[in-house]
Motif scaffolding. Structure first.
Motif, PDB file in Angstrom:
ATOM      1  N   TYR A   1       0.823  -1.206   0.000  1.00 40.87           N
ATOM      2  CA  TYR A   1       0.000   0.000   0.000  1.00 40.87           C
ATOM      3  C   TYR A   1       0.857   1.257   0.000  1.00 40.87           C
ATOM      4  CZ  TYR A   1      -4.558  -2.196   0.481  1.00 40.87           C
ATOM      5  OH  TYR A   1      -5.717  -2.886   0.238  1.00 40.87           O
ATOM      6  N   LYS A   2       2.045   1.161   0.571  1.00 41.57           N
ATOM      7  CA  LYS A   2       2.926   2.334   0.540  1.00 41.57           C
ATOM      8  C   LYS A   2       3.385   2.617  -0.905  1.00 41.57           C
ATOM      9  CE  LYS A   2       6.990   4.315   2.795  1.00 41.57           C
ATOM     10  NZ  LYS A   2       7.604   4.820   1.579  1.00 41.57           N
ATOM     11  N   ASP A   3       3.692   1.549  -1.637  1.00 45.78           N
ATOM     12  CA  ASP A   3       4.074   1.736  -3.034  1.00 45.78           C
ATOM     13  C   ASP A   3       2.920   2.323  -3.844  1.00 45.78           C
ATOM     14  OD1 ASP A   3       6.575   0.740  -2.477  1.00 45.78           O
ATOM     15  OD2 ASP A   3       6.097  -1.319  -3.110  1.00 45.78           O
ATOM     16  N   LEU A   4       1.709   1.858  -3.564  1.00 43.93           N
ATOM     17  CA  LEU A   4       0.541   2.390  -4.268  1.00 43.93           C
ATOM     18  C   LEU A   4       0.309   3.861  -3.951  1.00 43.93           C
ATOM     19  CD1 LEU A   4      -1.950  -0.624  -3.932  1.00 43.93           C
ATOM     20  CD2 LEU A   4      -0.711   0.116  -5.999  1.00 43.93           C
ATOM     21  N   ARG A   5       0.532   4.219  -2.701  1.00 41.85           N
ATOM     22  CA  ARG A   5       0.340   5.626  -2.351  1.00 41.85           C
ATOM     23  C   ARG A   5       1.393   6.492  -3.034  1.00 41.85           C
ATOM     24  NH1 ARG A   5       1.624   8.856   2.175  1.00 41.85           N
ATOM     25  NH2 ARG A   5       3.731   8.110   1.667  1.00 41.85           N
ATOM     26  N   ASP A   6       2.642   5.971  -3.105  1.00 39.54           N
ATOM     27  CA  ASP A   6       3.701   6.733  -3.772  1.00 39.54           C
ATOM     28  C   ASP A   6       3.384   6.952  -5.250  1.00 39.54           C
ATOM     29  OD1 ASP A   6       5.015   6.809  -1.364  1.00 39.54           O
ATOM     30  OD2 ASP A   6       6.372   5.121  -1.819  1.00 39.54           O
ATOM     31  N   GLN A   7       2.639   6.013  -5.860  1.00 38.39           N
ATOM     32  CA  GLN A   7       2.267   6.139  -7.274  1.00 38.39           C
ATOM     33  C   GLN A   7       0.969   6.928  -7.453  1.00 38.39           C
ATOM     34  OE1 GLN A   7       2.228   2.219  -9.022  1.00 38.39           O
ATOM     35  NE2 GLN A   7       4.270   1.722  -8.205  1.00 38.39           N
ATOM     36  N   GLY A   8       0.321   7.289  -6.351  1.00 40.33           N
ATOM     37  CA  GLY A   8      -0.885   8.100  -6.413  1.00 40.33           C
ATOM     38  C   GLY A   8      -2.163   7.333  -6.628  1.00 40.33           C
ATOM     39  N   PHE A   9      -2.129   5.997  -6.460  1.00 38.59           N
ATOM     40  CA  PHE A   9      -3.332   5.201  -6.680  1.00 38.59           C
ATOM     41  C   PHE A   9      -4.260   5.159  -5.456  1.00 38.59           C
ATOM     42  CE2 PHE A   9      -0.413   3.379  -9.839  1.00 38.59           C
ATOM     43  CZ  PHE A   9      -1.176   3.536 -10.974  1.00 38.59           C
ATOM     44  N   ILE A  10      -3.729   5.402  -4.241  1.00 37.90           N
ATOM     45  CA  ILE A  10      -4.560   5.392  -3.014  1.00 37.90           C
ATOM     46  C   ILE A  10      -4.256   6.657  -2.238  1.00 37.90           C
ATOM     47  CG2 ILE A  10      -4.699   2.868  -2.862  1.00 37.90           C
ATOM     48  CD1 ILE A  10      -2.557   3.044  -0.657  1.00 37.90           C
ATOM     49  N   SER A  11      -5.136   6.944  -1.288  1.00 38.33           N
ATOM     50  CA  SER A  11      -4.966   8.154  -0.477  1.00 38.33           C
ATOM     51  C   SER A  11      -4.056   7.874   0.716  1.00 38.33           C
ATOM     52  CB  SER A  11      -6.331   8.639   0.016  1.00 38.33           C
ATOM     53  OG  SER A  11      -6.896   7.687   0.893  1.00 38.33           O
TER      54      SER A  11
END
Length: 381
Positions: free
Chosen positions: A121-131
């Motif tokens: 989830y941290k990687d997803l947040r870094d890519q802007g996919f999650i808040s």
């Protein structure tokens, strides 16, 4: 006329006899034993029954409850530090340990999964996919998983210790002085199973009445006043007072005193050995000593019977007691040297009563025999 007078004369005689006063019987002259008062000094040595004990004696018990299945020592056994003394049934404790280990494995797996999710989830947040709020929820779940893992580790450690507590080991070298539990008994946590007297310094323990505590405290500051004599023989061992009880024993109403005999005497004494504590008392001059049988308690005072040699009568004389010296009472006041005091039969005497000095029949017979033999020898010459 005469028959009428006779009854009247008889009645008058009876009336006169009834009115006459009967003379009391004379008071008997009692034979008494006596002693002549002399100036003396008091002191000497007072003796107290004592016992040799270890400086440190522990009551050992299990830190967990359970059924006692084995005890490897008995009273009198010599043990070393770390030696196994007794064993509880470990089955329930081992099951608890297994359960704690399983809970630890589950907590570890949950923590690993939560950590992997957090990283994704941290990687997803870094890519802007999650808040960021979603990442914070995953971070909170990771912290909860870490806390559960820490709790499981602590619980597993506790259960491991509990399983180890099923074996009772000696925490020091010494001698088993008592056994308080037998195999087959269910004992609670902390209940005494055996008593262990630790190797090391020995104390001689004795008790004194409350009127002697102050004297013992004063003498404790003076070297050489206390010695221990073992009943098994040997020369007296010097001792020093180490501890005086602050309160009286509730049963005996005496104060327990512990004396240190030093390391040099350890090879001479054994635990539980009976001994005598010798207390050297300070010298007191200008006192008198009388047998205890000469004293009488009267209206809260201690009195003795003093003999008046001129009239051979007795009178009570109050005296001041200063203690006892063996089987004799120490008199500090009330008597003067040269006075004669009754030493036996003091409870049957009255003031002013006539007395006579007791003469031993055996001694009188021996004196008479000696006189007869002497007279016969003179006659033969």
């Amino acid at each position: 006329m005469r028959p009428i007078l006779l009854p009247l004369v008889a009645a008058a005689a009876v009336a006169v006899a009834a009115c006459s006063k009967t003379e009391p019987a004379p008071e008997p002259v009692r034979a008494v034993r006596t002693i002549t008062v002399a100036a003396d000094s008091a002191g000497g040595v007072q003796e107290y029954a004592a016992e040799v004990r270890a400086r440190t004696e522990s009551r050992l018990g299990f830190r967990v409850g359970g059924k006692l299945v084995r005890r490897q020592v008995d009273a009198g056994s010599v043990v070393k530090a770390g030696q196994v003394l007794a064993q509880l049934d470990p089955q329930d404790l081992r099951l608890g340990q297994d359960a704690a280990r399983a809970a630890l494995v589950a907590a570890q797996a949950n923590h690993d999964q939560t950590l992997a999710d957090y990283r994704r989830y941290k990687d997803l947040r870094d890519q802007g996919f999650i808040s960021s709020a979603e990442l914070e929820r995953r971070d909170t779940a990771l912290k909860a998983a870490q806390a559960q893992l820490d709790q499981a580790k602590a619980q597993a450690s506790v259960q491991g210790n509990q399983a180890a507590y099923a074996t009772l080991v000696a925490d020091a070298s010494g001698v088993i002085t008592g056994v308080d539990a037998e195999p087959g008994m269910v004992v609670g946590a902390g209940a005494s199973v055996v008593r262990l007297a630790h190797d090391g310094p020995r104390d001689v323990v004795f008790s004194v009445p409350e009127d002697k505590v102050g004297l013992v405290k004063a003498l404790a500051e003076q070297p050489g006043r206390f010695k221990v004599r073992l009943w098994g023989g040997g020369a007296p061992i010097p001792a020093t007072i180490r501890e005086i009880a602050a309160a009286a024993d509730p049963v005996s109403r005496t104060f327990v005193i512990k004396a240190d005999i030093g390391k040099a005497a350890l090879d001479q004494v054994r635990l539980g050995q009976t001994a005598t504590m010798l207390v050297e008392m300070p010298k007191t001059v200008g006192v008198s000593k009388l047998p205890l049988s000469a004293l009488k308690e009267e209206q809260g005072r201690t009195v003795v019977w003093v003999v008046d040699k001129a009239s051979m009568t007795v009178k009570p004389q109050p005296v001041q007691l200063a203690g006892a010296d063996g089987n004799e009472a120490v008199i500090s006041g009330g008597l003067a040297p040269g006075q004669v005091v009754v030493t036996a039969g003091v409870h049957v005497l009255n003031p002013g009563q006539k007395i006579k000095l007791y003469v031993d029949p055996g001694a009188a017979s021996a004196a008479a025999t000696a006189a007869a033999v002497s007279a016969a020898a003179v006659t033969i010459k």
